[in-house]
Scaffold this active site. Structure first.
Site, PDB file in Angstrom:
ATOM      1  N   GLU A  34       8.105  15.152 -13.620  1.00  0.00           N
ATOM      2  CA  GLU A  34       7.524  13.822 -13.892  1.00  0.00           C
ATOM      3  C   GLU A  34       8.468  13.039 -14.805  1.00  0.00           C
ATOM      4  OE1 GLU A  34       4.843  11.876 -12.865  1.00  0.00           O
ATOM      5  OE2 GLU A  34       5.913  10.495 -14.175  1.00  0.00           O
ATOM      6  N   LYS A  37       4.699   9.795 -17.419  1.00  0.00           N
ATOM      7  CA  LYS A  37       3.631  10.610 -18.020  1.00  0.00           C
ATOM      8  C   LYS A  37       2.812  11.233 -16.911  1.00  0.00           C
ATOM      9  CE  LYS A  37       2.891   7.522 -21.951  1.00  0.00           C
ATOM     10  NZ  LYS A  37       1.987   6.492 -22.473  1.00  0.00           N
ATOM     11  N   GLY A 114      13.463  13.617 -10.567  1.00  0.00           N
ATOM     12  CA  GLY A 114      13.853  14.673  -9.635  1.00  0.00           C
ATOM     13  C   GLY A 114      14.435  14.135  -8.349  1.00  0.00           C
ATOM     14  N   GLY A 178      -3.800 -12.395  -2.701  1.00  0.00           N
ATOM     15  CA  GLY A 178      -4.230 -11.100  -2.173  1.00  0.00           C
ATOM     16  C   GLY A 178      -5.656 -10.808  -2.579  1.00  0.00           C
ATOM     17  N   GLY A 180      -7.497  -8.151  -1.671  1.00  0.00           N
ATOM     18  CA  GLY A 180      -7.869  -6.747  -1.473  1.00  0.00           C
ATOM     19  C   GLY A 180      -8.515  -6.214  -2.743  1.00  0.00           C
ATOM     20  N   GLY A 271      -0.608  -5.519  -1.951  1.00  0.00           N
ATOM     21  CA  GLY A 271      -0.382  -4.157  -1.492  1.00  0.00           C
ATOM     22  C   GLY A 271       0.675  -3.444  -2.321  1.00  0.00           C
ATOM     23  N   ARG A 272       0.934  -2.204  -1.955  1.00  0.00           N
ATOM     24  CA  ARG A 272       1.885  -1.379  -2.702  1.00  0.00           C
ATOM     25  C   ARG A 272       2.903  -0.786  -1.745  1.00  0.00           C
ATOM     26  NH1 ARG A 272       0.142  -0.104  -7.894  1.00  0.00           N
ATOM     27  NH2 ARG A 272       1.373   1.808  -7.879  1.00  0.00           N
ATOM     28  N   HIS A 444     -38.089   8.631  -7.614  1.00  0.00           N
ATOM     29  CA  HIS A 444     -38.517   7.255  -7.836  1.00  0.00           C
ATOM     30  C   HIS A 444     -38.786   7.039  -9.321  1.00  0.00           C
ATOM     31  CE1 HIS A 444     -40.479   3.414  -7.160  1.00  0.00           C
ATOM     32  NE2 HIS A 444     -41.450   3.828  -7.974  1.00  0.00           N
TER      33      HIS A 444
HETATM   34  P1  NAD Z   1      -4.624  -4.240  -0.423  1.00  0.00           P
HETATM   35  O1  NAD Z   1      -3.791  -3.841   0.720  1.00  0.00           O
HETATM   36  O2  NAD Z   1      -5.937  -3.605  -0.654  1.00  0.00           O
HETATM   37  O3  NAD Z   1      -4.898  -5.802  -0.367  1.00  0.00           O
HETATM   38  C1  NAD Z   1      -3.854  -6.723  -0.269  1.00  0.00           C
HETATM   39  C2  NAD Z   1      -4.444  -8.005   0.280  1.00  0.00           C
HETATM   40  O4  NAD Z   1      -3.472  -9.010   0.197  1.00  0.00           O
HETATM   41  C3  NAD Z   1      -4.867  -7.879   1.729  1.00  0.00           C
HETATM   42  O5  NAD Z   1      -6.199  -8.314   1.838  1.00  0.00           O
HETATM   43  C4  NAD Z   1      -3.882  -8.782   2.445  1.00  0.00           C
HETATM   44  O6  NAD Z   1      -4.453  -9.379   3.584  1.00  0.00           O
HETATM   45  C5  NAD Z   1      -3.547  -9.791   1.375  1.00  0.00           C
HETATM   46  N1  NAD Z   1      -2.244 -10.436   1.505  1.00  0.00           N
HETATM   47  C6  NAD Z   1      -1.061  -9.842   1.770  1.00  0.00           C
HETATM   48  N2  NAD Z   1      -0.075 -10.767   1.764  1.00  0.00           N
HETATM   49  C7  NAD Z   1      -0.647 -11.960   1.469  1.00  0.00           C
HETATM   50  C8  NAD Z   1      -0.170 -13.271   1.311  1.00  0.00           C
HETATM   51  N3  NAD Z   1       1.131 -13.565   1.437  1.00  0.00           N
HETATM   52  N4  NAD Z   1      -1.053 -14.239   1.014  1.00  0.00           N
HETATM   53  C9  NAD Z   1      -2.364 -13.968   0.881  1.00  0.00           C
HETATM   54  N5  NAD Z   1      -2.880 -12.745   1.024  1.00  0.00           N
HETATM   55  C10 NAD Z   1      -2.031 -11.751   1.297  1.00  0.00           C
HETATM   56  O7  NAD Z   1      -3.672  -4.088  -1.697  1.00  0.00           O
HETATM   57  P2  NAD Z   1      -3.959  -4.275  -3.252  1.00  0.00           P
HETATM   58  O8  NAD Z   1      -5.260  -4.937  -3.508  1.00  0.00           O
HETATM   59  O9  NAD Z   1      -2.709  -4.871  -3.785  1.00  0.00           O
HETATM   60  O10 NAD Z   1      -4.063  -2.792  -3.714  1.00  0.00           O
HETATM   61  C11 NAD Z   1      -2.962  -1.903  -3.513  1.00  0.00           C
HETATM   62  C12 NAD Z   1      -3.441  -0.539  -3.112  1.00  0.00           C
HETATM   63  O11 NAD Z   1      -4.093   0.076  -4.201  1.00  0.00           O
HETATM   64  C13 NAD Z   1      -4.408  -0.587  -1.959  1.00  0.00           C
HETATM   65  O12 NAD Z   1      -4.103   0.414  -1.036  1.00  0.00           O
HETATM   66  C14 NAD Z   1      -5.730  -0.340  -2.586  1.00  0.00           C
HETATM   67  O13 NAD Z   1      -6.628   0.340  -1.741  1.00  0.00           O
HETATM   68  C15 NAD Z   1      -5.377   0.481  -3.807  1.00  0.00           C
HETATM   69  N6  NAD Z   1      -6.340   0.158  -4.851  1.00  0.00           N
HETATM   70  C16 NAD Z   1      -7.564   0.696  -4.766  1.00  0.00           C
HETATM   71  C17 NAD Z   1      -8.508   0.385  -5.699  1.00  0.00           C
HETATM   72  C18 NAD Z   1      -9.866   0.986  -5.594  1.00  0.00           C
HETATM   73  O14 NAD Z   1     -10.030   1.931  -4.844  1.00  0.00           O
HETATM   74  N7  NAD Z   1     -10.850   0.472  -6.324  1.00  0.00           N
HETATM   75  C19 NAD Z   1      -8.216  -0.508  -6.722  1.00  0.00           C
HETATM   76  C20 NAD Z   1      -6.969  -1.053  -6.775  1.00  0.00           C
HETATM   77  C21 NAD Z   1      -6.033  -0.703  -5.827  1.00  0.00           C
END
Ligand code: NAD
Length: 465
Positions: A34, A37, A114, A178, A180, A271-272, A444
């Site tokens: 690692e 951390k 690594g 984004g 998401g 996204g990531r 309940h």
């Molecule tokens: P995500 O893939 O969940 O969402 C990214 C969003 O950005 C999508 O809805 C996509 O359509 C949108 N998007 C992409 N390009 C765009 C643009 N140019 N303009 C407008 N919208 C755009 O990714 P995230 O929210 O960045 O999260 C990253 C990863 O981490 C995901 O896989 C997610 O599941 C994970 N994550 C999970 C949790 C949880 O489980 N609670 C919390 C945070 C992150």
């Protein structure tokens, strides 16, 4: 002289450290490499710190409505530095816990970066290079926030989720690209903290992977709390301007009108991307697809004795998935016959307010897969405990196969959705039918009665609606 191990795990995040502990339990001499951390993204820059701050936001909201509960609490004031300090305490306590667990299980933690080589891993660490020979290597290097093309993160105005968690100040106005999980969670949190939030999503609705009705309900609730949500929006990334005072984000809206949104900062949550460059994958013959390591159902890569799990292989980028994959891979390495992971049994949660959670298929996905479906929906408004909590917005939607009666999916927006979904994941795992969910006695008054009532709705004989 190279050190000898049965298994070297590259990356000590949730996937890597859980795999290492399981490997040690199975008698494998195990090391985890690692560079930062142990605990990784989830513990230090992801799930745990965000949920700690989201909890502050939730409690702040509870205090704002304390009068409804018969408590004169005055006007609550957010002390953000203290909230940040508390978040750090929670993270550090869990970090100490992970280090203790690794020690207790006899896992060697090797500090440094690594790189795979045939037969092992070379580690460039603070005290020089260490050479680790390993019979098997498990790659669990994770992922990092993806930037918009041509707009690198600067930590000041153009922020990743890592950056916002470290920033000592709350933005007055924030534009989020984004919608998401990350975008929605921070939109909810900052709205509670008083920030003027604009949330831009290119797909037709926020949380595009979730049920459309759930997303519509969340859009309604967040909009009422002041979040400006634009779905179906095309951000003109090349036109974004960043100055000393803030950002300007030009957008073509779903209506085809154009608009420019301004903020003190821009949070990019699109996204990531996998962290798989420069770790020696090519030197041992591991193949990647768009950067994600290619694996089979038991997480074997194309290279013998090299395995990979977690965000670096793609799929569902979730900590609990990474941990589960790690356990499966290690059990396979130890010669056991683990059950492969079925993504349709994985619960997914977005920790906004109210929470959104789901497992399995939406009705549309099931129909597209050729199934006839029956759906049961039940509102939290009709659940006594939710009314007692003063959190009765949202609903549960169960999707079942009309021919086989199998429960195919559950979609929840409402209080405690993050916990409720686990009952539905267990039901999916046990291949339960709505009859079984409805017939299983629920205490309940509990919030989870919504599940049993929704199952009755599927069966056509609800009691409380
Ligand atoms: P995500 O893939 O969940 O969402 C990214 C969003 O950005 C999508 O809805 C996509 O359509 C949108 N998007 C992409 N390009 C765009 C643009 N140019 N303009 C407008 N919208 C755009 O990714 P995230 O929210 O960045 O999260 C990253 C990863 O981490 C995901 O896989 C997610 O599941 C994970 N994550 C999970 C949790 C949880 O489980 N609670 C919390 C945070 C992150």
């Amino acid at each position: 002289m190279a050190e000898q191990y049965d298994l070297v795990v590259l990356g000590g995040g949730t996937g890597g450290y859980v795999a290492a502990i399981r490997a040690a339990q199975l008698g494998l001499k195990t090391a985890v490499v690692e560079r930062e951390k142990v605990g990784g993204t989830c513990l230090h820059r992801g799930c745990i710190p965000t949920k700690a701050l989201l909890h502050t936001a939730e409690v702040l909201n509870t205090f704002r409505h304390a009068a409804d509960l018969g408590i004169a609490a005055g006007d609550p004031v957010l002390d953000y530095p203290r909230a940040m300090a508390r978040k750090d305490r929670v993270v550090n306590q869990l970090w100490r816990g992970v280090q203790y667990l690794l020690r207790k299980n006899g896992v060697t933690v090797v500090a440094g970066t690594g790189r795979l080589r045939p037969g092992g891993v070379e580690v460039a660490g603070p005290d020089g290079t260490r050479s680790l020979d390993a019979r098997d290597v498990l790659v669990a290097t994770g992922s990092a926030p993806r930037a918009l093309p041509g707009l690198p993160f600067d930590g000041e105005r153009v922020l990743s989720s890592d950056d916002v968690l470290e920033r000592p100040v709350i933005p007055r106005r924030l534009v989020i690209v984004g919608g998401g999980a990350i975008g929605v969670e921070f939109a909810s949190m900052y709205a509670d903290f008083g920030t003027e939030v604009t949330l831009l999503e290119m797909m037709p609705h926020i949380l595009p992977q979730d049920d459309a009705e759930v997303a519509a309900e969340l859009t309604r609730i967040l909009s009422r709390r002041g979040v400006m949500i634009h779905a179906g929006a095309t951000v003109d990334v090349a036109g974004i301007t960043v100055s000393d005072t803030g950002v300007r984000v030009p957008v073509r809206l779903a209506s085809q009108d154009t608009a420019t949104f301004e903020g003190d900062a821009l949070l990019v949550a699109v996204g990531r991307e996998p962290l798989t460059a420069d770790i020696g994958l090519e030197s041992v013959g591991v193949t990647v697809n768009r950067g994600f390591i290619e694996v089979d159902a038991l997480y074997r890569t194309k290279a013998p004795h090299v395995w990979a799990i977690g965000d670096c292989i793609g799929g569902l980028l979730l900590a609990h998935v990474a941990a589960h994959e790690g356990i499966i891979a290690v059990e396979a390495i130890a010669g056991q016959k683990p059950e492969p992971l079925d993504p349709r049994r994985v619960p997914r949660v977005t920790y906004c307010r109210p929470e959104v959670a789901s497992v399995g298929l939406t009705a549309e996905e099931a129909e597209a897969a050729g199934r006839r479906v029956k759906v049961g929906k039940f509102p939290f408004q009709a659940n006594g405990r939710s009314l007692i909590l003063g959190e009765a917005e949202g609903f549960v939607k169960l999707v079942a196969d009309a021919d086989t009666d199998d429960l195919l999916g559950a979609h929840i927006i409402g209080p405690h959705a993050s916990d409720l979904v686990n009952e539905m994941a267990l039901a999916r795992f046990l291949e339960a039918t709505p009859w079984e969910v409805g017939t299983s006695v629920h205490a309940h008054p509990t919030v989870s009665e919504v599940l049993h009532e929704a199952a009755f709705v599927v069966e056509g004989h609800p009691i409380h609606i």
